[in-house]
Each structure stands twice: as structure tokens, then as C-alpha cells.
Scaffold this active site. Structure first.
Site, PDB file in Angstrom:
ATOM      1  N   GLY A 221      72.770  55.409  49.243  1.00  0.00           N
ATOM      2  CA  GLY A 221      71.662  54.851  47.609  1.00  0.00           C
ATOM      3  C   GLY A 221      72.424  55.569  46.506  1.00  0.00           C
ATOM      4  N   SER A 222      71.767  56.000  45.219  1.00  0.00           N
ATOM      5  CA  SER A 222      71.767  55.645  44.280  1.00  0.00           C
ATOM      6  C   SER A 222      73.195  56.759  43.580  1.00  0.00           C
ATOM      7  CB  SER A 222      70.130  56.135  43.038  1.00  0.00           C
ATOM      8  OG  SER A 222      70.173  56.997  43.415  1.00  0.00           O
ATOM      9  N   ALA A 223      73.529  57.310  42.339  1.00  0.00           N
ATOM     10  CA  ALA A 223      74.180  58.017  42.412  1.00  0.00           C
ATOM     11  C   ALA A 223      73.723  59.165  41.529  1.00  0.00           C
ATOM     12  CB  ALA A 223      75.441  57.553  41.471  1.00  0.00           C
ATOM     13  N   GLY A 226      72.934  60.899  45.207  1.00  0.00           N
ATOM     14  CA  GLY A 226      73.839  61.061  46.180  1.00  0.00           C
ATOM     15  C   GLY A 226      73.650  62.749  45.364  1.00  0.00           C
ATOM     16  N   GLU A 244      77.291  57.550  49.780  1.00  0.00           N
ATOM     17  CA  GLU A 244      78.267  56.792  49.570  1.00  0.00           C
ATOM     18  C   GLU A 244      76.698  56.162  48.293  1.00  0.00           C
ATOM     19  OE1 GLU A 244      78.202  53.062  48.235  1.00  0.00           O
ATOM     20  OE2 GLU A 244      77.252  52.454  49.726  1.00  0.00           O
TER      21      GLU A 244
END
Length: 484
Positions: A221-223, A226, A244
Site C-alpha cells: 500500500g501507500s508509503a 507503511g 511494499e
């Protein structure tokens, strides 16, 4: 009330409020059901914890047989699953049919990867033998994204099950119907009760999942999410964290002869899946001068002519974004870059305000300082014109991310340099950046992950190694200074 959860082999209604998934092309409701409360999530973890010992001890051949039956069950969904994905997230049908094939192919790839990268090894020694085996971690929480709502969580779930872990799975709240189909297919394949549980919901359900009795969290998903997960489990070396988190991916075009071929690669890199692949090119880096100008013009020409429509229309390249909210966000990001000093070459716009469809956009950011190093999930390409290849490499690496990158060139000396210098886990030559093989690792350094690449390397984070020295019988030991 609809049975939205699957816990300990039983379908049941969640205890929370109802939510929906919406077809972004039409606004129709695709799925509706109640979300899981924290108590529901805890029940799922309890079931997974109870099922773990038996599943971990189930012979590998039996686990493989169940997963191969899963592929057979997926074959029966050749129409249903692709259409469900298309309706939930807007992807065109030819893409979602490919997603189904990737889900099926993951099983045999995972079996091979488990054998090659984990599995069991032994060798004879002067005292007997040494042995290397791999053990499952325990209960894996899997959080799926919306852009590949079948393939990407499947890419965590299959190798984790193969290794002997049990699963608590939360799909994206934008794609609950796809997650439900995936779990129902595993159920039909004969997965034992408690081995896979499904919890549906949004932020609160996700928070309860991260607070659960887990041994690992597998996230795509999104930074921002994460990074939050990484911080939450800081100081918790007992929890396997595999992340990821996307990229701000560069594509360099240099010393190329065929402008049309280069433009095809660049446009597909940027606009495939309506820009909603984490490997899509976000930045196109070209030489200053006529060759770079011709390429940018050719990319814009392709962007102008892309066929956009709903998943069930003919000859459609690009569907809508996943939601009207995402479309508004894409327009807002374009406005932000323009306010930073960017020059819009082709406007990304929403033809029906309030809808999820957008056109592809291109903006020139050459010479602009302090450009936001962010990943926009949409069909929007930034152009950077630079004087030499050294500057092109430096510009490409000027990001906190490191997932994907590419080079378009006929000069293999430049490829040799790029291969050594570009900081990206996926690096393609004369191919779109969005092309990745499940038979290879998938991931990258920086904010793109935490050095736990998935795809073929998912076997690495789904099991831990246990090394043994084995003698057939106890014998007296001797060592200098040791009493006899």
C-alpha cells in the site's frame, strides 16, 4: 444482515457499521456489508492461533494439494472474478483477466520458490549430518491494496500458507467483494477451519488488525501507511514486517532512434491501469533539445488519443480512477505542481465533475526546485529536461523511493552505467517500468519497502531458518581444558 466475515470456517456478519464498494464507472453499489469490530478481529486471531499447530504440522504435500485445488476453483471464476475486480476498482476487463491468471500462476511459482529459497537441505558430516529446515512464523496479518485486489494479497497469502502460517486477511475497503471471492475460493479448495480468516472494514478494522495477536504483518500500500506500520512495530523484532510501499519512478530516454517506439514505452509506463500501478513511471527524463522535445510531443499525442471508458466497453485502454475522491486528489496534485512552477503540457481533468474518470496529464517540471517527492496514483507524468546523462541519472535517483525505473536507449554503454547507478529494485531496459515478473523479486530500497521484496522472494519472509547438527547417538566430548 450480510455475512461479511469468515472466521473459524464460518461466515458471519460483522458487528460494525455497514459500508459499500462502489463501481467508479457507474456509481452502482457492488458490495455492501458490516465491518468487523475489534472483537471480531480478535476472534479471527484466536481462530488462527488455534489452527496454527495443526496446519504447521500438515505435510507439505497436503498443503500443496489444497493450493492446487485452489487454482482449479479459480478456473471456475474465469468470468466472475475479473468482472468483480473491474466493477469494484474500475480496471478494464483485459487487465483483470490478466490479474486472474497471475493469481493462478502464483501457486506453482510459490512451490518452486519455497523449495529453492527455503525448504529443507541436509549434508553428511564427520559427526553425522547437518540439516537446514524452515519453520512458519505463526499468524500472518495480510492487508491488501485496491489496485490489484486479487493478485497482490494472493501474493502474500499463498506463500504464507505454503510455509505453514495461518492468515487473518483484511482486503482494501474499496475492494471487499474481491477479497470475499478469494477467501470463498480457498474455502472451496478445502482450507481447514481457522487457517484463513477474513475481516472486512476500513481504518478502524485495520487498526484492530495491527493490534492483534500476530507474528507477522504483510502489507502492500501507500508509503504513509507503511511507514506508520514500521513505526508501530519498532522495537518488536519478534514480528515479521514485510512492506511494499510504491514509488516515484523515473524513466530515462536517451540516445534512442525510434521516437514512436520510445513514446509507446513511456506512455504505457505512465498511463497503464490509469496510472494506478506502483511501478508506473511518474517522471520522464529526456535530453534538452529537439530529440527530447519530439519524444514529449509524441507522448502527449498518445495521451490525447487514449481510449477511456468503463470496463465493459470495447477497445478501452484506461478505466476510471478507483473513486471520485481519487480523481479530486489527482487534480489537486496537478494544481500543487503547477503552483510550484510546473508548466502543464496536457491537463489532467475530470470531464464529469464528481465522477472518477480523468484524462491523462503531462506537466513539465524542468528547473523547478523543491518538487514534492510523492507518489500520485493516477495517469499523470512529470517531464524533466536535462543536459547530459550524468544529470539524468542524478535526477532519476533524486527520490526517497526506489521501486521501479527504466531506460530507453540503443546505447548499451548507457545501460551499463544505468544498471550500476540507478537505485531501483525493478530496472527495465526498453520495456515499460510497469512490467514486472512474478518469477523475480518485487520490491525496492528507500521508502519503497523495508528490504523484504515479495513475488518470488516472498518465501524469504514467510518462514524462518532452523539449522541443526545431528549425531546418531551421544558421545563423550573432549576439548582443551575440559574435564575428563
Amino acid at each position: 444482515m450480510m455475512s461479511s466475515l469468515f472466521i473459524n470456517g464460518t461466515w458471519k456478519a460483522g458487528g460494525g457499521k455497514a459500508f459499500q464498494s462502489i463501481d467508479p464507472a457507474t456509481g452502482d453499489v457492488v458490495w455492501e456489508g458490516p465491518e468487523a469490530l475489534a472483537s471480531d478481529v480478535n476472534d479471527a486471531f484466536s481462530a488462527a492461533r488455534a489452527a496454527f499447530p495443526k496446519w504447521a504440522r500438515t505435510p507439505l504435500d497436503e498443503r500443496i494439494s489444497i493450493l492446487r485445488r485452489y487454482v482449479q476453483e479459480l478456473d471456475k471464476l474465469a468470468d466472475v472474478l475479473p468482472q468483480t475486480i473491474s466493477r469494484e476498482v474500475g480496471k478494464v476487463l483485459w487487465e483483470t483477466m490478466g490479474e486472474l491468471n497471475a493469481m493462478k500462476g502464483k501457486v506453482e511459482l510459490s512451490i518452486t520458490a519455497y523449495d529453492e529459497r527455503t525448504g529443507t537441505q541436509s549434508s553428511d558430516t564427520d559427526f553425522g549430518r547437518s540439516e537446514l529446515v524452515h519453520r512458519p512464523h505463526g499468524i500472518m496479518a495480510v492487508m491488501g491494496p485496491f489496485n490489484f485486489p486479487g493478485h497482490l494479497p494472493n501474493g502474500h497469502i499463498i506463500p504464507a500458507l505454503l510455509a505453514g502460517n495461518t492468515i487473518v486477511f483484511k482486503p482494501s475497503e474499496l475492494a471487499p467483494a474481491t477479497g470475499e471471492l478469494l477467501v470463498k475460493t480457498l474455502e472451496k479448495a478445502g482450507i481447514p477451519s481457522g487457517v484463513v480468516s477474513l475481516v472486512q472494514g476500513g481504518r478502524d478494522t485495520g487498526a484492530a488488525l495491527l493490534d492483534g495477536d500476530l507474528n507477522g504483518i504483510l502489507f502492500t500500500g501507500s508509503a504513509s501507511t507503511g511507514t506508520f506500520i514500521h513505526k508501530k512495530f519498532g522495537g518488536r523484532p519478534d514480528v515479521m514486517v514485510a512492506l511494499e510501499m510504491g514509488g516515484n519512478n523515473p524513466l530515462i530516454s536517451w540516445d534512442f532512434g525510434d521516437v514512436d517506439a520510445a513514446a509507446d514505452i513511456a506512455a504505457q509506463s505512465a498511463f497503464l491501469t490509469t496510472g494506478q500501478r506502483c511501478t508506473c513511471a511518474r517522471r520522464l527524463i529526456v535530453p534538452t533539445g529537439s530529440l527530447g522535445d519530439k519524444l514529449v510531443d509524441a507522448v502527449i499525442s498518445r495521451a490525447d488519443r487514449l481510449r477511456i471508458g468503463a470496463w465493459d466497453e470495447d477497445d478501452v485502454f484506461m478505466g476510471p480512477l478507483v473513486s471520485a475522491h481519487a480523481a479530486n486528489g489527482a487534480e489537486a496534485f496537478q494544481n500543487k505542481l503547477e503552483q510550484c512552477g510546473g508548466k502543464v503540457l496536457k491537463t489532467l481533468q475530470n470531464p464529469e465533475q464528481g465522477g472518477a474518470f480523468v484524462s491523462a496529464g503531462v506537466i513539465d517540471m524542468t528547473g523547478v526546485e523543491n518538487v514534492p517527492d510523492e507518489e500520485l496514483f493516477g495517469p499523470f507524468l512529470q517531464v524533466y529536461r536535462v543536459p547530459d546523462f550524468e544529470t539524468a541519472i542524478a535526477t532519476a535517483n533524486d527520490t526517497q523511493f526506489g521501486l521501479s525505473a527504466g531506460l530507453i536507449t540503443e546505447n548499451m554503454t548507457l545501460w551499463d552505467e544505468a544498471h550500476l547507478s540507478l537505485r531501483a529494485g525493478i530496472l527495465n531496459l526498453n520495456r515499460p517500468t510497469a512490467g514486472a515478473s512474478s518469477a523475480l523479486p518485487f520490491g525496492g530500497p528507500g521508502l519503497s519497502g523495508n528490504h523484504r521484496p515479495s513475488a518470488y522472494y516472498a518465501a524469504d519472509y514467510c518462514a524462518w531458518p532452523q539449522a541443526s547438527q545431528i549425531a546418531p547417538e551421544p558421545k563423550r566430548m573432549s576439548a582443551k581444558g575440559f574435564p575428563r
